[in-house]
Design an enzyme around this catalytic site. Sequence first.
Site, PDB file in Angstrom:
ATOM      1  N   ASN A   1      34.092 -96.288 -27.588  1.00 32.75           N
ATOM      2  CA  ASN A   1      33.082 -96.650 -26.062  1.00 32.75           C
ATOM      3  C   ASN A   1      31.579 -95.890 -26.424  1.00 32.75           C
ATOM      4  OD1 ASN A   1      31.090 -96.101 -24.277  1.00 32.75           O
ATOM      5  ND2 ASN A   1      33.026 -97.094 -22.826  1.00 32.75           N
ATOM      6  N   PRO A   2      30.912 -95.925 -27.189  1.00 32.29           N
ATOM      7  CA  PRO A   2      29.594 -95.150 -27.814  1.00 32.29           C
ATOM      8  C   PRO A   2      28.810 -94.130 -26.851  1.00 32.29           C
ATOM      9  CG  PRO A   2      28.935 -97.190 -28.507  1.00 32.29           C
ATOM     10  CD  PRO A   2      30.427 -97.110 -27.854  1.00 32.29           C
TER      11      PRO A   2
ATOM     12  N   LYS B   1      39.813 -92.412 -34.238  1.00 33.43           N
ATOM     13  CA  LYS B   1      40.457 -91.018 -34.469  1.00 33.43           C
ATOM     14  C   LYS B   1      39.939 -90.493 -33.304  1.00 33.43           C
ATOM     15  CE  LYS B   1      39.921 -90.798 -39.720  1.00 33.43           C
ATOM     16  NZ  LYS B   1      39.072 -90.393 -40.562  1.00 33.43           N
TER      17      LYS B   1
ATOM     18  N   ARG C   1      36.960 -96.224 -36.077  1.00 29.91           N
ATOM     19  CA  ARG C   1      36.518 -96.480 -35.293  1.00 29.91           C
ATOM     20  C   ARG C   1      35.550 -96.033 -33.639  1.00 29.91           C
ATOM     21  NH1 ARG C   1      37.359-102.378 -34.009  1.00 29.91           N
ATOM     22  NH2 ARG C   1      39.408-101.825 -32.862  1.00 29.91           N
ATOM     23  N   ILE C   2      34.380 -95.980 -33.019  1.00 30.13           N
ATOM     24  CA  ILE C   2      34.328 -95.255 -31.864  1.00 30.13           C
ATOM     25  C   ILE C   2      34.529 -96.723 -30.740  1.00 30.13           C
ATOM     26  CG2 ILE C   2      31.876 -94.173 -30.445  1.00 30.13           C
ATOM     27  CD1 ILE C   2      33.584 -92.523 -32.623  1.00 30.13           C
TER      28      ILE C   2
ATOM     29  N   GLU D   1      38.323 -82.870 -29.563  1.00 28.75           N
ATOM     30  CA  GLU D   1      38.097 -81.501 -29.580  1.00 28.75           C
ATOM     31  C   GLU D   1      37.288 -80.903 -30.995  1.00 28.75           C
ATOM     32  OE1 GLU D   1      42.141 -79.809 -28.726  1.00 28.75           O
ATOM     33  OE2 GLU D   1      42.186 -82.010 -29.039  1.00 28.75           O
TER      34      GLU D   1
END
Length: 687
Positions: free
Chosen positions: A580-581, A650, A577-578, A654
């Site tokens: 904050n886009p 996740k 899940r993102i 990096e």
Amino acid sequence: MTPAIGTSPTRVDGPAKLRGLAPYAMEHPLRDALHAFPIQATIARGRIGAIDTREAETMDGVVAVLTHLNAPRLAADDDNELFILQNDEVAFRGQLIGVVVATSPEVAREAAARVRVSYDESPADVVFDADRDDLYAPEDVSGGFATDTTIGDVEKALDLAPVTVDQTYTTAMVHNNPMEPHATIAHWTEDGLVLYDSTQGPHVVRSTVAPLFGLEPEQVHVIAPYVGGGFGSKGEPHANIVLAAMAARFTGGKPLKLALTRQQLFSLAGYRTPSVQRVRLGAHHDGTLTALSHDVVQQVSKVKEFAEQTAIVSRVMYASATRATTHRFAALDVPVSSWMRAPGHCPGMYAAETAMDELAVELGMDPIALRIHNEPEVDPESGRPFSSRGLVECLRTGARRFGWADRDPEPRSRRDGRWLVGSGVAAATYPADVNPGNSARVRFTGGRYEVAIDAMDIGTGTWTTLGQIAADALGVTGDRIDLRIGDSRLPAGTVAGGSSGMASWGSAVVAAAEDFRRRYGDDPADGAETTVETSKEPARENFSTHAFGAHFVEVRVDIDTAEIRVPRVVSVFGAGRIINPRTARSQFIGGITMGIGMALHEESVFDTRFGEVVNHDLAGYHIPVNADIGEIDVSWIDEHDPHVNPMGAKGIGEIGIVGSAAAVGNAIYHATGVRVRHVPIHLEDLL
Ligand code: MOS
């Protein structure tokens, strides 16, 4: 109420940054501060003979000159990088051998130049060469990974394979170069030591520095509300912090400021070691991998071992009946290497994904189809199921967004005026980890929720995104939350590194919020408070947890001059899940930009006569500027991984750099027909 996670609030620290009210380490307003300037060794190995400090000491404004002869003794000697000014030994060029303290930074610097040092020089061993006969295998490699792994008989499988690739790839030494150079204000008070530091982890600084000065961790107070980047170089304290604390102790109770110059970073703040990587692949004609072998040689400093875990990418990416990975190191009289954005994964994937492209060419197979064909059902080494694995979807989605279907695989087949045009693809992966030992506090006061944890915002967006996580966990809107981060007196937070920051701090914040609501409900009394510490997450024992991605790159190479341009990148990630886009996109773009820098620009040129990097500033050390970067189209697949952490998210700091340099190189091969097996790729490689 709409969840805050998944929305794109602008950075809460943005206005303060624009108005100059978000201080970096050096900018904290402390009265009567002294200023320090380091003295560095100018030989690569030997002993200090004599140090003449008289001229420096007589300069107006000079308060003290510290060398190994008069510096305070350190109370712990288990970290040679930090054990400075304790004896006359020089172990690498640029090592700290003294410091001048003065009433102004200008006087300190001038006085440091007037300290005369003579040496008893010894031959230094600084030449990195993968064919040395004294390479060694450490007990394990960074992160506690096995140095070597073997599954089946990879040599036999290579012998039998109808199609093989056997190539050696090299990557340059590169330096992190965050926008804000490493800097510390050290201030001894009656309670102990206060450090305003440019760090990725105040708690790490506290626990590392305290024993050196015979203090308890609680007696070291580290303050770092805003930090201008780190890329790993501020993940562990370096010797500059010790020097600042030592000089401040020597000169009494005044605060003391010590900021490294850009040039000093090149010997004191870590770097990514150069690598030589042999990758051997064996496959059937249909593309089925039967052998996968990845052998890595890198350098470490004799002062302190950082055994980069470069081959571990080849333990997770593709199915293969046989597999072998090894790491060997040359221990040299050189500065201490350390983390740099995606240590291990970044250089490892450059080699591994270039080799996959070479195999696709050998097979006459589409490189995306080759990767999908070798998609493993479970983690190839551990046998554990993946908690989620979005690689195939990333490859397919990226191919659509990029327009891969129209591609003629023939190298040098597309031309636009003077430009040879090519496209390349490479995969990306990075572990999705949660660090144990995080602790968060929720306190209700004055109608607002104070959420406190020693998390860090190094420019990545934590001030904003951790607040979003807290809001959802507490079931309130973000404007009712006061976040407190960046201070070692707050409940423990682990380092902003390993793409594990948000996952680790967020897990603690969610746990604290849930405990708070259980105890006090959603209408708490003033002063209601709870603190919760997270224990080790079970996910990693049951699942293999990684983010995945795919990069598609278009390059243009001038037919006469071989000038290389990268007009277009399309990258797709499966990163859970993102949160904050807006800030996530920024992280991905930053990683990809750094990958383009690795492919085409960044290179620390090490002069083996002197044992130092000669292009040690941003005039000589090239990083991509705006004009070097075209369109970067970043997106992600819809993924929510309940196994990795309560947010289902996740890490993303990096993975953008992982594989992107390979995609650039693969595109250059497609454009020109020239396979370059090192980075950075210079235009003379294509002429
Ligand atoms: Mo990153 S190199 O783990 O800060």
